[in-house]
Enzyme design. Structure first.
Site, PDB file in Angstrom:
ATOM      1  CB  VAL A  35      -0.964   0.021   1.214  1.00 23.70           C
ATOM      2  CG1 VAL A  35      -1.841   1.272   1.171  1.00 23.70           C
ATOM      3  CG2 VAL A  35      -1.836  -1.231   1.255  1.00 23.70           C
ATOM      4  CG  ASP A  79       9.914  -0.318   3.892  1.00 23.19           C
ATOM      5  OD1 ASP A  79      10.407  -1.376   4.310  1.00 23.19           O
ATOM      6  OD2 ASP A  79       8.721  -0.202   3.575  1.00 23.19           O
ATOM      7  N   GLY A  89       8.777  -5.416   2.787  1.00 24.16           N
ATOM      8  CA  GLY A  89       8.639  -4.608   1.570  1.00 24.16           C
ATOM      9  C   GLY A  89       9.632  -5.045   0.501  1.00 24.16           C
ATOM     10  CG  ASP A 105      13.870  -0.927  12.860  1.00 20.56           C
ATOM     11  OD1 ASP A 105      12.716  -0.464  13.030  1.00 20.56           O
ATOM     12  OD2 ASP A 105      14.289  -1.944  13.452  1.00 20.56           O
ATOM     13  CG  LEU A 150       0.656   3.241   5.123  1.00 22.69           C
ATOM     14  CD1 LEU A 150       0.957   4.717   4.990  1.00 22.69           C
ATOM     15  CD2 LEU A 150       0.051   2.709   3.854  1.00 22.69           C
ATOM     16  CE1 TYR A 197      -0.828  -5.670  11.213  1.00 25.21           C
ATOM     17  CE2 TYR A 197      -3.032  -6.605  11.239  1.00 25.21           C
ATOM     18  CZ  TYR A 197      -2.100  -5.742  10.688  1.00 25.21           C
ATOM     19  OH  TYR A 197      -2.453  -4.955   9.611  1.00 25.21           O
TER      20      TYR A 197
HETATM   21  P1  NAD Z   1       3.470  -4.482   3.530  1.00 28.26           P
HETATM   22  O1  NAD Z   1       4.111  -5.523   4.371  1.00 28.26           O
HETATM   23  O2  NAD Z   1       3.534  -4.643   2.047  1.00 28.26           O
HETATM   24  O3  NAD Z   1       4.028  -3.039   3.882  1.00 28.26           O
HETATM   25  C1  NAD Z   1       4.512  -2.702   5.155  1.00 28.26           C
HETATM   26  C2  NAD Z   1       5.873  -2.067   4.987  1.00 28.26           C
HETATM   27  O4  NAD Z   1       6.384  -1.675   6.278  1.00 28.26           O
HETATM   28  C3  NAD Z   1       6.915  -3.023   4.394  1.00 28.26           C
HETATM   29  O5  NAD Z   1       7.545  -2.409   3.292  1.00 28.26           O
HETATM   30  C4  NAD Z   1       7.895  -3.270   5.535  1.00 28.26           C
HETATM   31  O6  NAD Z   1       9.213  -3.543   5.080  1.00 28.26           O
HETATM   32  C5  NAD Z   1       7.765  -1.984   6.321  1.00 28.26           C
HETATM   33  N1  NAD Z   1       8.161  -2.091   7.738  1.00 28.26           N
HETATM   34  C6  NAD Z   1       7.727  -2.973   8.659  1.00 28.26           C
HETATM   35  N2  NAD Z   1       8.335  -2.762   9.845  1.00 28.26           N
HETATM   36  C7  NAD Z   1       9.174  -1.708   9.667  1.00 28.26           C
HETATM   37  C8  NAD Z   1      10.081  -1.021  10.508  1.00 28.26           C
HETATM   38  N3  NAD Z   1      10.266  -1.381  11.800  1.00 28.26           N
HETATM   39  N4  NAD Z   1      10.772   0.021   9.996  1.00 28.26           N
HETATM   40  C9  NAD Z   1      10.619   0.389   8.694  1.00 28.26           C
HETATM   41  N5  NAD Z   1       9.778  -0.240   7.842  1.00 28.26           N
HETATM   42  C10 NAD Z   1       9.063  -1.272   8.334  1.00 28.26           C
HETATM   43  O7  NAD Z   1       1.946  -4.381   4.011  1.00 28.26           O
HETATM   44  P2  NAD Z   1       0.730  -3.531   3.418  1.00 28.26           P
HETATM   45  O8  NAD Z   1      -0.327  -4.472   3.064  1.00 28.26           O
HETATM   46  O9  NAD Z   1       1.221  -2.563   2.422  1.00 28.26           O
HETATM   47  O10 NAD Z   1       0.256  -2.746   4.722  1.00 28.26           O
HETATM   48  C11 NAD Z   1       0.571  -1.384   4.916  1.00 28.26           C
HETATM   49  C12 NAD Z   1      -0.115  -0.903   6.197  1.00 28.26           C
HETATM   50  O11 NAD Z   1      -1.532  -1.023   6.059  1.00 28.26           O
HETATM   51  C13 NAD Z   1       0.292  -1.707   7.422  1.00 28.26           C
HETATM   52  O12 NAD Z   1       0.433  -0.836   8.522  1.00 28.26           O
HETATM   53  C14 NAD Z   1      -0.892  -2.627   7.642  1.00 28.26           C
HETATM   54  O13 NAD Z   1      -1.039  -2.972   8.986  1.00 28.26           O
HETATM   55  C15 NAD Z   1      -2.041  -1.790   7.116  1.00 28.26           C
HETATM   56  N6  NAD Z   1      -3.138  -2.646   6.651  1.00 28.26           N
HETATM   57  C16 NAD Z   1      -3.063  -3.282   5.443  1.00 28.26           C
HETATM   58  C17 NAD Z   1      -4.118  -4.100   5.048  1.00 28.26           C
HETATM   59  C18 NAD Z   1      -4.124  -4.807   3.714  1.00 28.26           C
HETATM   60  O14 NAD Z   1      -5.076  -5.538   3.421  1.00 28.26           O
HETATM   61  N7  NAD Z   1      -3.128  -4.639   2.869  1.00 28.26           N
HETATM   62  C19 NAD Z   1      -5.224  -4.268   5.874  1.00 28.26           C
HETATM   63  C20 NAD Z   1      -5.231  -3.620   7.105  1.00 28.26           C
HETATM   64  C21 NAD Z   1      -4.204  -2.793   7.474  1.00 28.26           C
END
Ligand code: NAD
Length: 316
Positions: A18, A38, A43, A63, A80, A152
């Site tokens: 996202v 990130d 990711g 991080d 995100l 989570y």
């Molecule tokens: P994703 O895993 O593709 O993206 C999350 C990103 O955060 C990744 O690129 C990851 O490397 C990065 N990340 C994680 N921990 C980190 C840290 N400590 N420091 C720096 N970067 C870090 O997931 P997504 O589906 O794109 O979700 C994005 C956000 O939306 C998240 O917060 C998730 O909880 C929320 N969300 C997504 C969905 C969905 O259906 N996709 C649903 C509900 C909530």
């Protein structure tokens, strides 16, 4: 009015599914700069390939549990960052909790220091296995703090509390979006979420794995609709949580059949035991988003699946 024109924007988790689409959208809205921060734990830099040709875009591998080193003014911080699929947070239990707590704190400190607007990506998981259907924002959820998904759910619930605390006690301007299941290009085929799992199985000609009896429901929102909602929320002055998602609810069986039809392949439906804590139903009540933001999803499941499948064909 374009709120983002000429603005300096930081997207935490910007290399994710996202987050990378959000970076695209903010640059298209004439932002002065967009910095994706990130650590790439879930990711993929390939999500940023096109963006990295834009001089206004910058990527910082970092991080967010550590202080976030951004020089110069910042107008918006979108958070995100978080492992987001059950497969990912099962592999990254403590990292998920740290990112939701310490990482969100570091993001809020950045927003406070820069006097930026802070938007937190929360989740429908904060409703747990909901006893109210569909779920309005006023429902406080049915969450077990020790079940496997709790790392989570509880990190995200804590994140909402922390964001609300910074708004009330430190005067930071905040927004909270409760994201329901979202799908589209740039998901990982192996992230264990329903859409990539079914599409991957269909493209490989394998049987579809359905957990439980397949009657449990989900509603799936195409990523472009989701990002539009996030951008609208960021531009609003709504500080209470807002649900974003698609209320078009389907059973797992219906969804597997839709994927099968869209791919034009795939095997039989094979039923396996339901994982512990898997919610039986999920559907957003989006009345608030419609009323306050003038937002509702536009992309049909057939249209969204076609674009997602075209992307996954390049990854199988
Ligand atoms: P994703 O895993 O593709 O993206 C999350 C990103 O955060 C990744 O690129 C990851 O490397 C990065 N990340 C994680 N921990 C980190 C840290 N400590 N420091 C720096 N970067 C870090 O997931 P997504 O589906 O794109 O979700 C994005 C956000 O939306 C998240 O917060 C998730 O909880 C929320 N969300 C997504 C969905 C969905 O259906 N996709 C649903 C509900 C909530």
């Amino acid at each position: 009015m374009n709120t983002y024109r000429g603005k300096r924007i930081v997207v935490l988790g910007g290399a994710g599914f996202v987050g990378s689409h959000l970076c695209d959208r903010l640059l298209a809205a004439d932002a002065e700069s967009v910095t994706a921060v990130d650590n790439l734990c879930t990711g993929d830099v390939r999500n940023l390939t096109i963006l990295q040709r834009d001089a206004r875009f910058d990527f910082l591998q970092h991080d967010i549990c550590q202080p976030i080193p951004i020089r110069g003014p910042v107008d918006f911080v979108f958070n995100l960052a978080s492992p987001a699929s059950p497969v990912d947070y099962a592999a990254l239990w403590l990292e998920t909790m740290r990112t939701g707590s310490e990482g969100t704190l570091r993001g809020l400190e950045l927003a406070e220091q820069k006097k930026a607007i802070f938007l937190q990506a929360s989740t429908s998981e904060i409703y747990g296995d909901p006893l109210v259907h569909p779920q309005p924002e006023s429902y406080s959820g049915n969450v077990d703090p020790t079940r496997p998904r709790s790392v989570y759910d509880e990190a995200k619930r804590y994140g909402e509390a922390l964001v609300s605390g910074f708004r009330r006690s430190r005067g930071v301007s905040t927004r909270i979006v409760r994201i329901f299941n979202t799908y589209g290009p740039r998901m990982r085929l192996d992230d264990g979420r329903v859409v990539p799992a079914f599409v991957g199985q269909a493209l490989r000609g394998e049987d579809f794995t359905i957990f439980g009896d397949g009657k449990q429901t989900r509603s799936f929102c195409y990523v472009d609709d989701m990002v539009e909602g996030i951008v609208k929320l960021g531009a609003s002055d709504v500080s209470d949580p807002v649900n974003l998602g698609n209320p078009d609810e389907r059973t797992m069986v219906e969804f597997a059949e839709a994927v099968k039809a869209a791919v034009g392949g795939g095997g039989q439906l094979v039923f396996k035991p339901l994982p512990e804590g898997d919610p039986k139903q999920r559907r957003p009540d989006i009345t608030k988003a419609k009323t306050l933001l003038g937002w509702e999803p536009k992309v049909t499941l057939a249209e969204g699946l076609a674009k997602t499948i075209a992307f996954f064909r390049t990854r199988v």
